[in-house]
Write a protein that holds these residues in place. Structure first.
Motif, PDB file in Angstrom:
ATOM      1  N   PRO A  26       6.431  51.044  33.345  1.00  0.00           N
ATOM      2  CA  PRO A  26       7.364  52.174  33.446  1.00  0.00           C
ATOM      3  C   PRO A  26       6.744  53.123  32.895  1.00  0.00           C
ATOM      4  N   ASP A  27       6.097  53.183  32.076  1.00  0.00           N
ATOM      5  CA  ASP A  27       4.842  54.069  31.271  1.00  0.00           C
ATOM      6  C   ASP A  27       3.936  54.734  32.530  1.00  0.00           C
ATOM      7  N   LEU A  28       3.263  54.433  32.704  1.00  0.00           N
ATOM      8  CA  LEU A  28       2.852  54.447  33.972  1.00  0.00           C
ATOM      9  C   LEU A  28       3.907  55.535  35.209  1.00  0.00           C
ATOM     10  N   ASP A  29       5.189  54.818  35.531  1.00  0.00           N
ATOM     11  CA  ASP A  29       6.431  55.472  35.874  1.00  0.00           C
ATOM     12  C   ASP A  29       6.397  56.995  35.178  1.00  0.00           C
ATOM     13  N   LYS A  30       7.032  57.092  33.865  1.00  0.00           N
ATOM     14  CA  LYS A  30       7.161  58.365  33.742  1.00  0.00           C
ATOM     15  C   LYS A  30       6.262  59.516  33.887  1.00  0.00           C
ATOM     16  N   VAL A  31       4.701  58.947  33.770  1.00  0.00           N
ATOM     17  CA  VAL A  31       3.902  59.911  33.849  1.00  0.00           C
ATOM     18  C   VAL A  31       4.420  60.806  35.143  1.00  0.00           C
ATOM     19  N   VAL A  32       4.253  59.535  36.102  1.00  0.00           N
ATOM     20  CA  VAL A  32       3.912  60.076  37.794  1.00  0.00           C
ATOM     21  C   VAL A  32       5.373  60.673  37.446  1.00  0.00           C
ATOM     22  N   GLN A  33       6.689  60.560  37.237  1.00  0.00           N
ATOM     23  CA  GLN A  33       7.853  61.463  37.766  1.00  0.00           C
ATOM     24  C   GLN A  33       7.944  62.210  36.515  1.00  0.00           C
ATOM     25  N   ASN A  34       6.943  62.673  35.854  1.00  0.00           N
ATOM     26  CA  ASN A  34       6.970  64.662  34.761  1.00  0.00           C
ATOM     27  C   ASN A  34       6.350  64.650  34.662  1.00  0.00           C
ATOM     28  N   ASP A  35       4.732  64.198  34.997  1.00  0.00           N
ATOM     29  CA  ASP A  35       3.799  65.205  34.532  1.00  0.00           C
ATOM     30  C   ASP A  35       2.482  65.443  36.173  1.00  0.00           C
ATOM     31  N   LEU A  36       3.088  64.982  37.001  1.00  0.00           N
ATOM     32  CA  LEU A  36       2.177  65.512  38.065  1.00  0.00           C
ATOM     33  C   LEU A  36       2.424  67.324  38.796  1.00  0.00           C
ATOM     34  N   THR A  37       4.228  67.651  38.301  1.00  0.00           N
ATOM     35  CA  THR A  37       3.830  68.722  38.684  1.00  0.00           C
ATOM     36  C   THR A  37       3.239  69.782  38.318  1.00  0.00           C
ATOM     37  N   GLY A  38       2.683  70.442  39.379  1.00  0.00           N
ATOM     38  CA  GLY A  38       1.551  71.650  39.833  1.00  0.00           C
ATOM     39  C   GLY A  38       0.255  70.736  39.995  1.00  0.00           C
ATOM     40  N   VAL A  39      -0.251  69.228  39.488  1.00  0.00           N
ATOM     41  CA  VAL A  39      -1.320  68.501  39.861  1.00  0.00           C
ATOM     42  C   VAL A  39      -1.382  68.072  41.567  1.00  0.00           C
ATOM     43  N   THR A  40      -2.281  68.817  41.759  1.00  0.00           N
ATOM     44  CA  THR A  40      -3.462  69.131  42.940  1.00  0.00           C
ATOM     45  C   THR A  40      -4.447  68.282  43.827  1.00  0.00           C
ATOM     46  N   ASP A  41      -4.692  67.621  42.338  1.00  0.00           N
ATOM     47  CA  ASP A  41      -6.052  66.528  42.292  1.00  0.00           C
ATOM     48  C   ASP A  41      -5.610  65.270  40.796  1.00  0.00           C
ATOM     49  N   LEU A  42      -5.428  64.167  41.733  1.00  0.00           N
ATOM     50  CA  LEU A  42      -4.915  63.204  40.638  1.00  0.00           C
ATOM     51  C   LEU A  42      -6.039  61.903  41.102  1.00  0.00           C
ATOM     52  N   THR A  43      -6.624  62.051  39.780  1.00  0.00           N
ATOM     53  CA  THR A  43      -7.661  60.926  39.300  1.00  0.00           C
ATOM     54  C   THR A  43      -6.988  59.354  38.520  1.00  0.00           C
ATOM     55  N   LEU A  44      -6.846  58.405  38.992  1.00  0.00           N
ATOM     56  CA  LEU A  44      -6.729  56.858  38.222  1.00  0.00           C
ATOM     57  C   LEU A  44      -7.749  56.205  37.418  1.00  0.00           C
ATOM     58  N   ASP A  45      -8.101  56.486  36.294  1.00  0.00           N
ATOM     59  CA  ASP A  45      -9.346  55.476  36.521  1.00  0.00           C
ATOM     60  C   ASP A  45      -9.780  54.348  35.401  1.00  0.00           C
ATOM     61  N   PHE A  46      -9.391  53.659  36.427  1.00  0.00           N
ATOM     62  CA  PHE A  46      -9.529  52.060  36.348  1.00  0.00           C
ATOM     63  C   PHE A  46     -10.384  51.347  35.480  1.00  0.00           C
ATOM     64  N   GLN A  47     -11.283  51.784  34.921  1.00  0.00           N
ATOM     65  CA  GLN A  47     -12.803  51.073  34.379  1.00  0.00           C
ATOM     66  C   GLN A  47     -12.172  50.428  33.630  1.00  0.00           C
ATOM     67  N   GLU A  48     -11.027  50.656  32.513  1.00  0.00           N
ATOM     68  CA  GLU A  48     -10.989  49.501  31.633  1.00  0.00           C
ATOM     69  C   GLU A  48      -9.335  48.079  31.846  1.00  0.00           C
ATOM     70  N   LEU A  49      -8.641  49.070  32.918  1.00  0.00           N
ATOM     71  CA  LEU A  49      -8.275  48.019  33.281  1.00  0.00           C
ATOM     72  C   LEU A  49      -8.327  46.828  33.771  1.00  0.00           C
TER      73      LEU A  49
END
Length: 99
Positions: A26-49
């Motif tokens: 749900p924490d990542l879902d909030k970011v996806v729902q609220n913080d991607l407006t105007g974003v054209t290039d999204l990188t998810l860095d999984f180095q520490e996942l």
């Protein structure tokens, strides 16, 4: 799970650490729902996942659908364990993964 954000204009990098599971998705879902407006290039860095569960996969799917409409999304620094999950679920076929 911790989410660090690095944004430069329309480019957003999310650095995820820990476990992406039913508790933290749900924490990542909030970011996806609220913080991607105007974003054209999204990188998810999984180095520490270290782990991705089905709830986390659902959020990745939602992010991919949204970014397909407004730009691009890629995963970087994906561990062998997480990549194995993406392969077993078929997600590797439609997600862009870079080393």
């Amino acid at each position: 799970m911790e989410i660090k954000k690095e944004q430069n204009g329309t480019v957003l990098k999310l650095i995820l650490s820990g476990r992406l599971d039913a508790v933290t998705a749900p924490d990542l879902d909030k970011v996806v729902q609220n913080d991607l407006t105007g974003v054209t290039d999204l990188t998810l860095d999984f180095q520490e996942l270290v782990y991705v569960a089905s709830a986390g996969l659902r959020v990745l799917l939602l992010a991919q659908k949204r970014m397909k409409k407004q730009g691009s999304m890629k995963l970087v620094h994906v561990s062998k364990e997480v990549k194995d999950v993406l392969e077993m679920t078929g997600f590797i076929d439609f997600l862009t993964i870079e080393d």
